[in-house]
Design an enzyme around this catalytic site. Structure first.
Site: not given
Ligand SMILES: [Zn+2]
Length: 268
Positions: A2-3
């Protein structure tokens, strides 16, 4: 992993829990606790005052001096469920029971992520670069970051101390959108290219947030639902695929230890 867009998507989907009171916290594993400035049991009875994001971190603000900082690592999920819903998923390590009929679930199959019970999360955040969707992320800031650097521009984009929240997906996508080769020494970028890159970073992140993030394997939002941006990816993870612009086969290299996809024809 997850960014920024994925963590922002989770944040937005959990906002309705602001104001809820923590009734109980259950741990199924305690090795996910990375920092414990205070005993987690002290959060019982406290209100969630705000849910924020900094880079790839999600922050629950409780009473002054009490924050819970969540990092999802490679495969983590943090989502809400009805209080009485069965938890059938494996790898659930922490469950926060709220007084609004929901519970918050932290799961992480690979356990590169973790939770931090911190009195002052600025201890982590003070070293981080500006948020790319904030006014601090200007052309002149990016020019300053790149000036005289021999490191590959992609490596700089991934450095959380220079710009917060960008990982492998959005570095590859932004460089493609800006038509810049990921391996170029950052110091070789001309001002017009830097301007294009800054605009591309902003555009790609905003487009992904609008699609509720990228689900490549593990990512789910705060309702445990997949994102949609993977359908719009141009280069990330596209081994043996063709460029959507010129039709040439995309190239795969390792840059700064990370697999990197780009178009040799379109990116200079
Ligand atoms: Zn191309």
């Amino acid at each position: 992993m997850p960014e920024l867009p994925e963590v922002e998507t989770i944040r937005c989907s959990l906002l309705e829990n602001i104001g809820a009171v923590i009734k109980d916290i259950e741990f199924r594993r305690t090795d996910i606790i990375k920092v414990q400035d205070y005993k987690p049991a002290l959060l019982l009875g406290q209100h969630i005052r705000d849910i924020r994001r900094r880079g790839k971190y999600l922050i629950l603000d409780l009473e002054p001096g009490y924050t819970l900082v969540v990092h999802l690592g490679m495969s983590g999920r943090f989502y809400m469920q009805d209080e009485d819903a069965q938890i059938s998923a494996p790898h659930v390590h922490m469950i926060i029971y709220l007084d609004n009929g929901y519970k918050l679930i932290y799961m992480d199959a690979r356990r590169f992520g973790g939770v931090r019970f911190m009195t002052d999360p600025e201890k982590i955040f003070c070293h981080m670069g500006p948020e790319p969707l904030s006014e601090e992320f200007t052309d002149s800031y990016l020019r300053e970051v790149c000036r005289n650097r021999k490191a590959a521009i992609k490596t700089l984009l991934l450095n959380q101390n220079l710009i917060a929240g960008i990982g492998n997906i959005y570095a590859d996508e932004a460089l493609f959108a800006a038509r810049i080769r990921p391996g170029r020494p950052a110091g070789s970028l001309r001002p017009a290219e830097i301007k294009r890159l800054r605009q591309a970073v902003v555009k790609v992140l905003q487009a992904s947030i609008a699609q509720r993030g990228t689900t490549f394997r593990d990512f789910r939002d705060g309702y445990n639902k997949s994102g949609e941006f993977q359908q719009l990816l141009q280069v990330y993870g596209k081994t043996d695929c063709c460029c959507n612009i010129c039709g040439q086969t995309l190239k795969k290299d390792i840059i700064g230890g990370r697999s990197t996809h780009y178009c040799e024809h379109c990116q200079k």
